[in-house]
Design an enzyme around this catalytic site. Structure first.
Site, PDB file in Angstrom:
ATOM      1  N   HIS A   1       0.973  -1.221   0.063  1.00  0.00           N
ATOM      2  CA  HIS A   1      -0.070   0.076   0.048  1.00  0.00           C
ATOM      3  C   HIS A   1       1.003   1.267  -0.052  1.00  0.00           C
ATOM      4  O   HIS A   1       2.092   1.306   0.441  1.00  0.00           O
ATOM      5  CB  HIS A   1      -0.929  -0.256   1.332  1.00  0.00           C
ATOM      6  CG  HIS A   1      -1.925   0.983   1.467  1.00  0.00           C
ATOM      7  ND1 HIS A   1      -1.461   2.287   1.804  1.00  0.00           N
ATOM      8  CD2 HIS A   1      -3.342   0.811   1.074  1.00  0.00           C
ATOM      9  CE1 HIS A   1      -2.718   3.165   1.788  1.00  0.00           C
ATOM     10  NE2 HIS A   1      -3.749   2.089   1.440  1.00  0.00           N
TER      11      HIS A   1
ATOM     12  N   ASP B   1       2.993  -4.520   7.839  1.00  0.00           N
ATOM     13  CA  ASP B   1       1.679  -3.594   7.744  1.00  0.00           C
ATOM     14  C   ASP B   1       0.555  -4.704   8.072  1.00  0.00           C
ATOM     15  O   ASP B   1       0.290  -5.451   6.979  1.00  0.00           O
ATOM     16  CB  ASP B   1       1.908  -3.005   6.529  1.00  0.00           C
ATOM     17  CG  ASP B   1       0.362  -2.318   5.889  1.00  0.00           C
ATOM     18  OD1 ASP B   1      -0.405  -2.509   6.909  1.00  0.00           O
ATOM     19  OD2 ASP B   1       0.483  -1.956   5.059  1.00  0.00           O
TER      20      ASP B   1
ATOM     21  N   GLN C   1      -4.800  -5.324   6.890  1.00  0.00           N
ATOM     22  CA  GLN C   1      -5.503  -6.173   6.331  1.00  0.00           C
ATOM     23  C   GLN C   1      -5.520  -7.567   7.180  1.00  0.00           C
ATOM     24  O   GLN C   1      -6.377  -8.405   6.851  1.00  0.00           O
ATOM     25  CB  GLN C   1      -5.336  -6.248   4.862  1.00  0.00           C
ATOM     26  CG  GLN C   1      -5.494  -4.755   4.107  1.00  0.00           C
ATOM     27  CD  GLN C   1      -6.930  -4.539   4.128  1.00  0.00           C
ATOM     28  OE1 GLN C   1      -7.927  -5.126   4.412  1.00  0.00           O
ATOM     29  NE2 GLN C   1      -7.334  -3.199   3.588  1.00  0.00           N
TER      30      GLN C   1
ATOM     31  N   LYS D   1     -10.980  -0.480  10.347  1.00  0.00           N
ATOM     32  CA  LYS D   1     -10.981  -1.666   9.142  1.00  0.00           C
ATOM     33  C   LYS D   1     -11.338  -2.959  10.195  1.00  0.00           C
ATOM     34  O   LYS D   1     -11.459  -4.092   9.663  1.00  0.00           O
ATOM     35  CB  LYS D   1      -9.579  -2.098   8.619  1.00  0.00           C
ATOM     36  CG  LYS D   1      -9.293  -1.101   7.674  1.00  0.00           C
ATOM     37  CD  LYS D   1      -8.055  -1.408   6.797  1.00  0.00           C
ATOM     38  CE  LYS D   1      -7.436  -0.358   5.956  1.00  0.00           C
ATOM     39  NZ  LYS D   1      -8.208   0.139   4.914  1.00  0.00           N
TER      40      LYS D   1
ATOM     41  N   CYS E   1      -4.708   2.353  -3.637  1.00  0.00           N
ATOM     42  CA  CYS E   1      -3.469   3.029  -3.187  1.00  0.00           C
ATOM     43  C   CYS E   1      -2.102   1.942  -3.318  1.00  0.00           C
ATOM     44  O   CYS E   1      -1.385   1.748  -2.264  1.00  0.00           O
ATOM     45  CB  CYS E   1      -3.808   3.393  -1.515  1.00  0.00           C
ATOM     46  SG  CYS E   1      -4.732   4.498  -1.290  1.00  0.00           S
TER      47      CYS E   1
HETATM   48  N1  PLP Z   1      -1.938  -0.817   4.399  1.00  0.00           N
HETATM   49  C1  PLP Z   1      -3.041  -1.441   3.901  1.00  0.00           C
HETATM   50  C2  PLP Z   1      -2.373  -2.780   3.261  1.00  0.00           C
HETATM   51  C3  PLP Z   1      -4.067  -0.786   3.762  1.00  0.00           C
HETATM   52  O1  PLP Z   1      -5.058  -1.851   2.965  1.00  0.00           O
HETATM   53  C4  PLP Z   1      -4.412   0.442   4.191  1.00  0.00           C
HETATM   54  C5  PLP Z   1      -5.866   1.011   4.070  1.00  0.00           C
HETATM   55  O2  PLP Z   1      -6.523   0.779   3.115  1.00  0.00           O
HETATM   56  C6  PLP Z   1      -3.395   1.019   4.628  1.00  0.00           C
HETATM   57  C7  PLP Z   1      -2.145   0.483   5.028  1.00  0.00           C
HETATM   58  C8  PLP Z   1      -3.501   2.424   5.073  1.00  0.00           C
HETATM   59  O3  PLP Z   1      -4.518   2.454   6.494  1.00  0.00           O
HETATM   60  P1  PLP Z   1      -4.957   3.658   7.100  1.00  0.00           P
HETATM   61  O4  PLP Z   1      -5.510   4.763   5.908  1.00  0.00           O
HETATM   62  O5  PLP Z   1      -6.056   3.191   8.165  1.00  0.00           O
HETATM   63  O6  PLP Z   1      -3.877   4.411   7.474  1.00  0.00           O
END
Ligand code: PLP
Length: 406
Positions: free
Chosen positions: A121, A198, A201, A224, A361
């Protein structure tokens, strides 16, 4: 608890969108919230809204208990050794930026390497790009196999003794790939690198044990996983966090302030500058209670069944390409013939079905897939097979509509 009981706990699901009952298939972007979480937020604001840590009055004590109690719930949820290792942040993005800005800037120099993957992401790419620019370190990408998985052989070949940071998504928000984090952490540690995960998910959908993974940092977001927006967690091993400098300075995070010098509070508060995310953390605690009551094993099994069912149903749709491996988390990312994913999402929306379209993203991953965008349906505990059936029927209708137009 059956699925209908669970669905009934989410008031938002009980509505019509464009004349059809809502089918919400966008939980990977943000999940819906159960009544218990909404009520926890409501109660805080109605009954004991107050700032934490400083006040001695009754409301302040109750707010502090709620906030710190939520930290303990998170600790237990991810099996961290101590609440000193659980830092509340604004979400995954802030957590990853904190590691890059604090640990990264202090420990990396020219000649060092940061290793990430093509399936990250943007939140797990840009902090490292910026860190590489600031320190002269090199950013390296782990290649992907054709099915969107990572091979441990490639990991062995990419991580070297110059690698100082390996950062990787546990579950891809596009491919649904579940990465072998425990094994990759072992390889990173063999070379003296820290492992950053990270967990945006993974944490909502499967049991996560940070001690078992042995990763050094782990980031995730409450929104999430049935919790409120604006709050998340950075987990870090205590012996590493202890040597890191805060990145935000101000109230709450200080021990003593003099004219030209100041000292910081103990962990975890030194990383929580300013009035913390009190209501968010309390709501997050209620979300954790909710998920634990259902059981993470049950959630994971349910989503696995739905994802497999969706893959099976999509295989019946001519011209539908699904991206990612067959062994996957609860989401399907796809394209249909030449129909733009935004058109897919728009037509599905007219049927009351919410899916996401775009680059999710993950632009470097889109480039790797050789597409500009995709559509994605993502599942959670409140979805059922009927949702998948409605989604696939609407998709078939969309495809037929566009084949008649062109
Ligand atoms: N990493 C992953 C794999 C994501 O799917 C997301 C959000 O869609 C993020 C990071 C970023 O999360 P946040 O926008 O809650 O900081």
């Amino acid at each position: 608890m059956n699925i209908q009981d669970i669905r009934d706990m989410f008031p938002i699901l009980n509505q019509e969108v464009n004349g059809n009952s809502l089918v919400y298939l966008d939980s990977a972007a943000t999940s819906q919230k159960p009544t218990s979480v909404i009520e926890a937020l409501d109660q805080y604001y109605r009954q004991y809204n107050s700032n934490v840590h400083r006040g001695v009055h009754t409301l302040g004590t109750k707010a502090t208990d709620g906030y710190e109690g939520a930290r303990e719930k998170v600790r237990k949820f991810i099996n961290a050794r101590s609440t000193e290792e659980v830092i509340f942040t604004r979400g995954t993005t802030t957590a990853l930026n904190t590691v890059a800005a604090s640990y990264g800037r202090a420990n990396l120099a020219e000649g060092d390497e940061i290793v990430i993957t093509y399936m990250e992401h943007h939140s797990n790419i840009i902090p490292w790009q910026q860190l590489a620019k600031a320190t002269g370190a090199t950013l390296k990408y782990l290649p992907l196999q054709e099915d969107g998985t990572i091979s441990l052989e490639d990991v062995e070949n990419t991580i070297t003794d110059n690698t100082k940071i390996v950062s990787m998504v546990y579950v891809s928000n596009v491919l649904g790939t579940i990465n072998p984090i425990k094994e990759i952490t072992k390889i990173a540690h063999k070379h003296g690198a820290v492992m950053v995960v990270d967990g945006a998910q993974s944490t909502p959908h499967m049991k996560v044990d940070v001690q078992d993974l042995d990763c050094d940092f782990y980031a995730f977001s409450a929104h999430k996983m049935c919790g409120p927006t604006g709050v998340g967690v950075l987990y870090g091993k205590k012996h590493i966090l202890e040597h890191m400098e805060p990145v935000e300075f101000g109230g709450e995070m200080i021990d003593f302030v003099d004219l030209y010098e100041s000292t910081w509070k103990e962990l975890p508060w030194k990383f929580e500058g300013g009035t913390p995310i009190i209501a968010g953390a309390i709501g997050f605690g209620a979300a954790i209670d909710f998920l634990e009551e259902i059981g993470l094993d049950k959630i994971e099994a349910h989503e696995h069944t739905l994802a497999q069912y969706a893959l099976h149903r999509l295989s019946e749709v001519d011209g539908c390409t699904v991206y990612g491996p067959s062994k996957r988390a609860g989401l399907v990312t796809f394209n249909v013939n030449d129909v733009h994913p935004h058109d897919v999402a728009t037509v599905l929306d007219a049927d009351g079905i919410a899916v996401r379209a775009g680059h999710h993203c993950a632009q470097p991953l889109m480039k790797w897939l050789n597409v500009s965008a995709t559509a994605r349906a993502s599942f959670y505990i409140y979805n059922n097979e009927e949702d998948v059936d409605r989604f696939v029927s609407s998709l078939i209708k969309t495809k037929e509509y566009f084949s008649n137009v062109f």
